[in-house]
Design a protein around this motif. Structure first.
Motif, PDB file in Angstrom:
ATOM      1  N   MET A 246       1.260  -1.223  -0.157  1.00 39.74           N
ATOM      2  CA  MET A 246      -0.127  -0.069  -0.439  1.00 39.74           C
ATOM      3  C   MET A 246       0.947   1.432   0.210  1.00 39.74           C
ATOM      4  N   ILE A 247       0.714   2.021  -0.729  1.00 43.05           N
ATOM      5  CA  ILE A 247       1.107   3.454  -1.209  1.00 43.05           C
ATOM      6  C   ILE A 247       1.003   4.273  -0.713  1.00 43.05           C
ATOM      7  N   SER A 248       1.484   5.246   0.153  1.00 47.22           N
ATOM      8  CA  SER A 248       0.148   6.115   0.435  1.00 47.22           C
ATOM      9  C   SER A 248       1.157   8.190   0.512  1.00 47.22           C
ATOM     10  N   LEU A 249       0.330   8.240   0.251  1.00 47.27           N
ATOM     11  CA  LEU A 249       1.081  10.156  -0.565  1.00 47.27           C
ATOM     12  C   LEU A 249       0.306  10.751   0.861  1.00 47.27           C
ATOM     13  N   LEU A 250       1.674  11.645   1.374  1.00 48.36           N
ATOM     14  CA  LEU A 250       1.298  12.527   2.270  1.00 48.36           C
ATOM     15  C   LEU A 250       1.399  13.950   2.149  1.00 48.36           C
ATOM     16  N   ASP A 251      -0.452  14.220   1.658  1.00 45.42           N
ATOM     17  CA  ASP A 251      -0.375  15.798   0.561  1.00 45.42           C
ATOM     18  C   ASP A 251      -0.992  16.082   2.131  1.00 45.42           C
ATOM     19  N   TYR A 252      -0.627  17.151   2.429  1.00 48.12           N
ATOM     20  CA  TYR A 252      -0.819  18.204   3.245  1.00 48.12           C
ATOM     21  C   TYR A 252      -1.586  19.791   3.140  1.00 48.12           C
ATOM     22  N   GLY A 253      -1.509  19.731   1.612  1.00 45.36           N
ATOM     23  CA  GLY A 253      -2.865  21.069   1.301  1.00 45.36           C
ATOM     24  C   GLY A 253      -1.423  21.842   0.418  1.00 45.36           C
ATOM     25  N   ALA A 254      -0.292  21.352   0.202  1.00 43.97           N
ATOM     26  CA  ALA A 254       0.385  22.833  -0.291  1.00 43.97           C
ATOM     27  C   ALA A 254       0.796  22.107  -1.719  1.00 43.97           C
ATOM     28  N   GLY A 255       0.459  22.990  -2.687  1.00 42.89           N
ATOM     29  CA  GLY A 255       1.915  22.614  -4.333  1.00 42.89           C
ATOM     30  C   GLY A 255       0.790  22.369  -4.642  1.00 42.89           C
ATOM     31  N   ASN A 256       1.773  21.922  -6.027  1.00 44.97           N
ATOM     32  CA  ASN A 256       1.118  20.633  -6.902  1.00 44.97           C
ATOM     33  C   ASN A 256       1.599  19.025  -6.737  1.00 44.97           C
ATOM     34  N   VAL A 257       0.943  18.290  -6.509  1.00 44.55           N
ATOM     35  CA  VAL A 257       1.082  16.485  -6.297  1.00 44.55           C
ATOM     36  C   VAL A 257       0.095  16.315  -7.398  1.00 44.55           C
ATOM     37  N   ARG A 258      -0.330  16.707  -8.294  1.00 48.19           N
ATOM     38  CA  ARG A 258      -0.678  16.122  -9.287  1.00 48.19           C
ATOM     39  C   ARG A 258      -0.058  15.469  -9.847  1.00 48.19           C
ATOM     40  N   SER A 259       1.302  15.633 -10.218  1.00 52.18           N
ATOM     41  CA  SER A 259       2.518  15.135 -11.122  1.00 52.18           C
ATOM     42  C   SER A 259       3.147  14.163 -10.317  1.00 52.18           C
ATOM     43  N   VAL A 260       2.919  14.462  -8.811  1.00 50.74           N
ATOM     44  CA  VAL A 260       3.760  12.727  -8.319  1.00 50.74           C
ATOM     45  C   VAL A 260       2.873  11.522  -8.799  1.00 50.74           C
ATOM     46  N   ARG A 261       1.818  12.255  -8.744  1.00 57.11           N
ATOM     47  CA  ARG A 261       0.355  11.287  -8.891  1.00 57.11           C
ATOM     48  C   ARG A 261       0.226  10.948  -9.789  1.00 57.11           C
ATOM     49  N   ASN A 262       0.682  11.410 -10.849  1.00 53.44           N
ATOM     50  CA  ASN A 262       0.552  10.712 -12.618  1.00 53.44           C
ATOM     51  C   ASN A 262       2.152  10.905 -12.614  1.00 53.44           C
ATOM     52  N   ALA A 263       3.091  10.322 -12.240  1.00 53.89           N
ATOM     53  CA  ALA A 263       4.331   8.957 -12.128  1.00 53.89           C
ATOM     54  C   ALA A 263       3.747   8.395 -11.938  1.00 53.89           C
ATOM     55  N   ILE A 264       3.573   8.177 -10.129  1.00 55.28           N
ATOM     56  CA  ILE A 264       2.782   7.040  -9.501  1.00 55.28           C
ATOM     57  C   ILE A 264       2.078   6.531 -10.751  1.00 55.28           C
ATOM     58  N   ALA A 265       1.229   6.589 -11.311  1.00 54.66           N
ATOM     59  CA  ALA A 265       0.283   5.470 -12.157  1.00 54.66           C
ATOM     60  C   ALA A 265       0.959   5.397 -13.112  1.00 54.66           C
ATOM     61  N   LYS A 266       2.013   5.883 -13.509  1.00 55.16           N
ATOM     62  CA  LYS A 266       2.445   5.999 -14.852  1.00 55.16           C
ATOM     63  C   LYS A 266       3.351   4.850 -15.203  1.00 55.16           C
ATOM     64  N   LEU A 267       4.160   4.697 -13.656  1.00 52.80           N
ATOM     65  CA  LEU A 267       4.947   3.642 -13.582  1.00 52.80           C
ATOM     66  C   LEU A 267       4.104   1.986 -12.869  1.00 52.80           C
ATOM     67  N   GLY A 268       2.767   2.523 -13.139  1.00 44.85           N
ATOM     68  CA  GLY A 268       2.093   1.125 -12.545  1.00 44.85           C
ATOM     69  C   GLY A 268       1.208   0.393 -10.969  1.00 44.85           C
ATOM     70  N   PHE A 269       1.834   1.916 -10.611  1.00 42.67           N
ATOM     71  CA  PHE A 269       1.322   1.548  -9.436  1.00 42.67           C
ATOM     72  C   PHE A 269       0.309   2.552  -8.577  1.00 42.67           C
ATOM     73  N   GLU A 270      -0.301   1.788  -7.830  1.00 41.77           N
ATOM     74  CA  GLU A 270      -1.360   2.330  -7.094  1.00 41.77           C
ATOM     75  C   GLU A 270      -1.697   3.264  -6.015  1.00 41.77           C
ATOM     76  N   LEU A 271      -2.329   4.155  -5.208  1.00 45.28           N
ATOM     77  CA  LEU A 271      -1.867   5.130  -5.104  1.00 45.28           C
ATOM     78  C   LEU A 271      -2.744   5.489  -3.454  1.00 45.28           C
ATOM     79  N   ILE A 272      -2.634   6.021  -2.388  1.00 46.70           N
ATOM     80  CA  ILE A 272      -3.909   5.474  -1.504  1.00 46.70           C
ATOM     81  C   ILE A 272      -3.358   7.226  -0.788  1.00 46.70           C
ATOM     82  N   ASP A 273      -5.085   8.287  -0.893  1.00 49.84           N
ATOM     83  CA  ASP A 273      -3.483   9.472   0.211  1.00 49.84           C
ATOM     84  C   ASP A 273      -3.721   9.357   1.505  1.00 49.84           C
TER      85      ASP A 273
END
Length: 531
Positions: free
Chosen positions: A1-28
């Motif tokens: 289970m890969i978890s993203l600590l998004d505390y509400g600042a900045g662009n995290v969409r690119s991190v999400r997209n990069a992880i998805a591009k690599l074939g991994f799933e992500l939860i917040d």
């Protein structure tokens, strides 16, 4: 289970997209307990050290995060996510960091180098480690004004260093806890490889001692950036197209909007061709309410799914009131762009109005520049300047800042000043480009995008006098724009005017000058570039 600590600042969409591009799933991470339940934890961050730590405290994340780290569980910090691992930062005196790594975070000193440290730089491995081994000679994208200081006390953590004026910590790892100062999600294929090694667990294997893995020992160099710019607007059929004007006129002789391609497809092409950054300018945004401009937001969302270099969006970054009387601040508008995939926002005409107001009352924290920089960081705010030459007989003829020019005016005038314009160059104001750049830097801008109405679409080269004058006046990076017609023009603006980056549009769109040809020429001329 890969978890993203998004505390509400900045662009995290690119991190999400990069992880998805690599074939991994992500939860917040949505509650403090989620941190301790995570199997792999990623902490990306931009903005101010103090604001980030205060936000972690307010969300109840600080103590479970410390517990997770103390247990040596898989963790990857990105940019500010690295800095918060240290004890404290000069950026926010009196506010404690997570304290996992001994040492302080310092501000880059004022010098001939521009701050923020922005662009593509290399890594110098200090010891072997599967996170970075084999990638140390490549370039990664950095953007930061503060750096972690390497000391004897934290030497056991330091995995890599990078040079910008002096050496700083660019990657740390001990056990299964790692962090990098650069942005792997914005560093192309090499950055994606760093993420893959962490997400797959490959980077968390025990270190293997090998002399062949010690990395390079020489200094690293910040590369000069080559940026592709896409002017985007609706054509008469309502479709978003990339266009380019001749002296800001974007219509063909028959009246149709010049169509040079679809923005998402063209951005993808430039990423594949080696563009270091991509800028979208919504050139009709001053007439349209941007939060209703859903097609442009969709362009960012779709582009960021497959383009892993920094994305800038300009046009309409200002306060608006919609038809229903609901008001939106410039911060609201910028936030929507960041959530859609932008890494920076470009402020144009609004910046001129901000400088005019600053003359009268000074900065009070209410301007778009100050609001956005406070929440998202200085590096997220680009000021787009559209100046034109105004010739005078002597400096005494105007209150504006003048230069002595090697390009005399129509009546032989030897002096000129650079008048800022608004509304796509159609309206001049009594503000010069040097004053505007200085004031915007003071208010918190992190970069200047310097256009030239006189040179736009001419192919005659950048206005070197304009670029040199503004570069000498500010301590933040300057992007030269307008007039590029050959690879030699890029060499000139880097060598003669000191720009940190150079931007072009038409010559790239029409394939008159490929990006590869520009970089080959720069490399031949001894100017460091990203491969």
């Amino acid at each position: 289970m890969i978890s993203l600590l998004d505390y509400g600042a900045g662009n995290v969409r690119s991190v999400r997209n990069a992880i998805a591009k690599l074939g991994f799933e992500l939860i917040d991470i949505r509650r403090p307990r989620d941190i301790l339940d995570a199997e792999y934890l990623i902490f990306p961050g931009v903005g101010a050290f103090g604001a980030a730590m205060q936000r972690l405290d307010a969300l109840g994340y600080t103590e479970p995060l410390k517990e997770y780290l103390a247990a040596d569980r898989p963790f990857l910090g990105i940019c500010l996510g690295l800095q918060t691992l240290f004890e404290a930062s000069e950026e926010s005196p009196g506010i404690a960091g997570l304290g996992l790594i001994p040492g302080q975070v310092r501000r880059f000193p004022e010098s001939a180098l521009a701050v923020p440290h922005m662009g593509w730089n290399g890594l110098r491995l200090q010891r072997p480690g599967p996170l970075l081994t084999g990638l140390d000679a490549q370039r990664f994208y950095f953007v930061h004004s503060f750096y972690a200081e390497s000391t004897a006390e934290n030497a056991g953590w330091v995995l890599a260093e990078t040079d910008y004026g002096a050496s700083f910590v660019s990657a740390v790892q001990r056990g299964r806890v790692a962090a990098v100062q650069f942005h792997p999600e914005k560093s192309g294929q090499d950055g994606l490889e760093v993420l893959r090694r962490f997400l797959s667990g490959e980077a968390l294997q025990p270190e293997r001692e090998s002399a062949a893995e010690q990395g390079t020992s020489g200094p690293t160099q910040l590369a000069r950036r080559v940026i592709a710019c896409l002017d985007v607007r609706s054509n008469d059929a309502g479709d978003l197209v990339v266009t380019k004007g001749d002296q800001y006129d974007v219509r063909e002789p028959g009246g149709a909007v010049r169509n040079l391609g679809k923005p998402v497809e063209l951005a993808g092409r430039y990423y594949d061709e080696g563009a270091d950054e991509i800028t979208f300018l919504n050139i009709t945004a001053f007439r349209d309410f941007p939060l209703a401009d859903q097609p442009m937001l969709e362009v960012l969302r779709r582009t960021s799914e497959n383009v892993f270099v920094p994305l800038t969006i300009g046009g309409g970054i200002r306060a608006f009131t919609d038809a229903d009387g609901h008001g939106y601040s410039a911060l609201d508008v910028a936030g929507e762009y960041f959530r859609s995939g932008a890494d920076k926002v470009s402020i144009g005409s609004e910046a001129v109005a901000i400088v005019e107001a600053f003359r009268a009352s000074g900065g009070d924290g209410s301007s778009a520049i100050e609001q956005i920089a406070t929440v998202y960081g200085n590096q997220a705010v680009v000021i787009s300047v559209d100046p034109r030459r105004v010739y005078v007989d002597s400096p005494d003829a105007t209150e504006r800042t003048t230069i002595e020019t090697a390009l005399p005016g129509p009546n032989g005038e030897r002096f000129c000043w650079f008048q800022c314009t608004v509304k796509g160059g159609r309206e001049g104001r009594d503000v010069d480009a040097i004053e505007l750049a200085r004031v915007c830097e003071q208010l918190g801008a992190g970069e200047i995008l310097l256009n030239s109405i006189d040179r736009d679409g001419t192919g005659s080269g950048f206005d070197l006098e304009l670029v040199a004058a503004v570069r000498a006046a500010v301590g933040i990076p300057v992007i030269a724009s307008s007039g590029a017609g050959s690879p030699e023009h890029f060499t000139q603006v880097f060598q003669s005017a000191g720009a940190e980056a150079a931007l072009a549009a038409g010559i790239f769109h029409r394939r008159e000058v490929p990006i590869a040809s520009v970089k080959a020429r720069l490399r031949d001329d001894g100017i460091p570039v990203r491969d």
